[in-house]
Design an enzyme around this catalytic site. Structure first.
Site, short mmCIF file in Angstrom:
data_model
loop_
_atom_site.label_atom_id
_atom_site.label_comp_id
_atom_site.label_asym_id
_atom_site.label_seq_id
_atom_site.Cartn_x
_atom_site.Cartn_y
_atom_site.Cartn_z
N CYS A 1 23.35 49.55 26.53
CA CYS A 1 22.04 49.04 26.13
C CYS A 1 21.87 47.62 26.65
CB CYS A 1 21.92 49.05 24.60
SG CYS A 1 22.34 50.64 23.87
N MET A 2 20.75 47.01 26.31
CA MET A 2 20.49 45.66 26.81
C MET A 2 21.53 44.65 26.31
SD MET A 2 17.06 43.31 26.46
CE MET A 2 15.98 44.48 27.26
N ASP A 3 21.93 44.78 25.05
CA ASP A 3 22.79 43.78 24.43
C ASP A 3 24.14 44.31 23.97
OD1 ASP A 3 20.34 42.19 24.32
OD2 ASP A 3 19.82 43.56 22.69
N HIS B 1 27.45 39.16 61.90
CA HIS B 1 27.96 39.72 60.64
C HIS B 1 28.11 41.24 60.76
CE1 HIS B 1 28.82 39.56 56.40
NE2 HIS B 1 27.68 40.07 55.98
N LYS C 1 28.56 31.43 47.89
CA LYS C 1 27.15 31.73 47.54
C LYS C 1 27.09 32.43 46.17
CE LYS C 1 27.47 36.11 49.98
NZ LYS C 1 27.13 36.86 51.21
N ARG D 1 19.64 42.97 60.12
CA ARG D 1 19.23 42.16 58.98
C ARG D 1 18.82 40.82 59.58
NH1 ARG D 1 23.52 41.22 54.13
NH2 ARG D 1 23.97 39.38 55.37
N ARG E 1 34.76 34.27 57.60
CA ARG E 1 34.00 33.93 56.39
C ARG E 1 34.50 34.81 55.24
NH1 ARG E 1 30.27 35.07 60.36
NH2 ARG E 1 29.69 36.93 59.19
N TYR F 1 21.13 55.37 23.07
CA TYR F 1 19.83 55.86 23.52
C TYR F 1 19.95 57.16 24.32
CZ TYR F 1 17.96 51.23 22.40
OH TYR F 1 17.59 50.07 21.78
C1 LIG Z 1 28.44 37.09 51.75
C2 LIG Z 1 28.73 36.88 53.17
C3 LIG Z 1 30.06 36.80 53.62
C4 LIG Z 1 31.25 37.08 52.76
O1 LIG Z 1 31.48 38.46 52.76
P1 LIG Z 1 32.73 39.11 51.99
O2 LIG Z 1 32.62 40.54 52.31
O3 LIG Z 1 32.51 38.81 50.54
O4 LIG Z 1 33.95 38.47 52.51
C5 LIG Z 1 30.27 36.49 54.94
N1 LIG Z 1 29.24 36.27 55.78
C6 LIG Z 1 27.96 36.37 55.39
C7 LIG Z 1 26.88 36.14 56.35
C8 LIG Z 1 27.66 36.70 54.08
O5 LIG Z 1 26.39 36.81 53.71
#
Ligand SMILES: *Cc1c(COP(=O)(O)O)cnc(C)c1O
Length: 384
Positions: A323-325, A175, A40, A143, A231, A276
Site C-alpha cells: 500500500c502507500m504507507d 554510453h 547522480k 538517447r 563511469r 487491497y
Molecule cells: C548513470 C550513468 C552511468 C553509471 O552507470 P552504472 O550502470 O550505474 O555504472 C554511467 N554513464 C552515464 C551516462 C550514466 O547516465
C-alpha cells in the site's frame, strides 16, 4: 534504531566503508583507466555529498552527475576535483559551473552555442574563463548525444571554438545500451562506432584528455571498452550491474541497508484475505506483521506477494498488495512481536534479501530499488 524519536518510518543505513572499499576495488580492477564515480540522483539514493566525499577519499579522480544542479551542489559543498555533468535543459545557466571548472557535456551545436554564450557573458564581466566541454556521441542507445550524421558538424564547431580559445574539449564519450548482457551483439557494434567517432574527432584536430564509454557493467565485462576513464555507478554502491554475469572475484559490498520495525502483529484465520484487492487469502491459521513503509517511500508495488523481508532471522514474504504507507508480511511461527526489527534489504550478512533480490521479485533492476527508496518520511544514517 530510534525511528519513533525521529518521526521516521524507516532508516536507510549507508555504509561509507563499503563505498570506499568498492571504489578501491574497482579502481584496481580498471587500472590504468581512471575511475569516475557516478553520484547522480542523490548517489543512487545513498546521499550525494557523503558518497562524493567517500569516493574522493578512495581515489575517485572524477565524479559524474546528470544535472547541472547536482554539479552545483557538489561545488557548493567544497568538492573541487574533476566533475562531469551530462544533462542540461534548454536555457540553463552554465556560468557558475564554467567558473567552477565543471566539465559540461554537449550533445549538439545548440548546446554548444549555449555554452559559448555563457563564456561570452562571463568574459564581458571579468574572468577569462575557458569552458571545459565534453562531446557525447550516440553509438547505439538512441538517447542523448550526437547522431553519427551530425557528429562531423559538432566536432568541427567544437574545434573552431577551441581554436578561438573559448572552450577546451576535454573529453569525447558515449554510453552502452546492453552492457549488462555481454553476449549481446550491440556491445561490439557500439565499441566500433565509438572508435569511428574518435577517429573523426582526431581528424578534425581534437585531442581530448579523456575518452570514455563504459559504465559499471561495461568496465567489468568489456576490458577493451575502458579507454581512459570508466563511469562507475551501481557497482560503487555494491550492487551487481549484470546479475548472472559478473566474475566471482569482483567482490562488491552493498552499501545500503533499509530497516524498520513491525508496527503490529496479528493472527489470521483460514479464509482471511489480506490488503487491497484481496490478492492473498490465508488457507490456514497464520500470523502477519505490519511494516510501516509503502510505495510512497519507494517500496515497489510490484513487489506485492513477492518480495521478502527479514524478521527474527527469517525471510518473510509480503502478503497481498503493497500500500502507500504499509504492507503486511508472513511471520507465522516466528513468535514475532510489535517492535521487532525488520530488514528490507542489505548486504545479506544476517540473511536479509539484497536490493537485487527485491529487483527480481518486483520485475525491475536493483538501481531502481535503491534509487527510489527514501523521501521525507525516512531517515538516512551514515556509518563507516
Ligand atoms: C548513470 C550513468 C552511468 C553509471 O552507470 P552504472 O550502470 O550505474 O555504472 C554511467 N554513464 C552515464 C551516462 C550514466 O547516465
Amino acid at each position: 534504531m530510534s525511528l519513533a524519536e525521529h518521526g521516521a518510518v524507516a532508516e536507510i543505513v549507508v555504509d561509507l566503508a563499503a563505498v570506499r572499499a568498492n571504489v578501491a576495488r574497482l579502481r584496481a580492477l580498471v587500472a590504468p583507466a581512471e575511475p569516475m564515480v557516478v553520484v547522480k540522483a542523490d548517489a543512487y539514493g545513498h546521499g550525494l555529498l557523503e558518497v562524493a566525499r567517500a569516493a574522493r577519499e578512495a581515489g575517485a579522480t572524477w565524479l559524474g552527475v546528470a544535472t547541472l544542479a547536482e554539479a552545483r551542489r557538489l561545488r557548493a559543498a567544497g568538492d573541487a576535483g574533476r566533475l562531469l555533468c551530462w544533462l542540461a535543459l534548454p536555457g540553463q545557466d552554465y556560468r557558475d559551473l564554467l567558473r567552477d571548472e565543471v566539465d559540461v557535456t554537449v550533445y549538439d551545436t545548440a548546446e554548444l552555442d549555449e555554452v559559448l554564450a555563457a563564456v561570452g557573458e562571463l568574459r564581458d564581466t571579468g574572468p577569462d574563463v575557458v569552458a571545459r566541454v565534453q562531446l557525447k556521441i550516440d553509438t547505439g542507445l538512441s538517447r542523448g548525444g550526437s547522431s553519427s550524421a551530425q557528429w562531423p558538424e559538432l566536432v568541427a564547431a567544437a574545434r573552431t571554438a577551441e581554436e578561438s580559445g573559448l572552450v577546451w574539449v576535454t573529453g569525447v564519450w558515449s554510453h552502452f545500451a546492453t552492457s549488462d548482457d555481454p553476449d549481446h551483439p550491440a556491445g561490439d557494434a557500439q565499441e566500433a562506432a565509438f572508435d569511428a567517432a574518435l577517429a573523426v574527432a582526431h581528424e578534425a584536430g581534437l585531442r581530448p584528455e579523456v575518452r570514455h564509454l563504459a559504465n559499471s557493467a561495461g568496465a567489468l565485462l568489456r576490458p577493451d571498452a575502458r579507454h581512459d576513464l570508466v563511469r562507475l555507478g551501481i557497482a560503487v554502491y555494491g550492487l551487481d550491474p549484470a546479475p548472472g554475469h559478473l566474475p566471482a572475484d569482483v567482490e562488491l559490498r552493498p552499501a545500503m541497508t533499509v530497516r524498520t520495525r513491525l508496527v503490529m502483529v496479528r493472527d489470521l484465520a483460514p479464509g482471511d484475505a489480506v490488503s487491497y484487492g484481496h490478492t492473498f487469502t490465508a488457507d490456514r491459521p497464520m500470523t502477519v506483521g505490519l511494516v510501516p513503509v509503502g510505495y510512497a517511500d519507494g517500496v515497489p508495488r510490484h513487489a506485492s506477494n513477492a518480495a521478502e523481508v527479514l524478521v527474527r532471522g527469517t525471510r518473510c514474504r509480503i502478503l497481498g498488495r503493497v500500500c502507500m504507507d504499509q504492507f503486511v508480511v508472513d511471520v507465522t511461527g516466528l513468535d514475532a512481536e510489535r517492535g521487532d526489527p525488520v530488514l528490507l534489504w542489505g548486504p545479506g550478512d544476517a540473511g536479509e534479501p539484497t536490493a537485487t533480490d527485491w529487483a527480481e521479485a518486483a520485475g525491475t533492476i536493483n538501481y531502481e530499488i535503491v534509487t527510489r527508496f527514501g523521501g521525507s518520511r525516512t531517515r538516512r544514517v551514515v556509518v563507516g
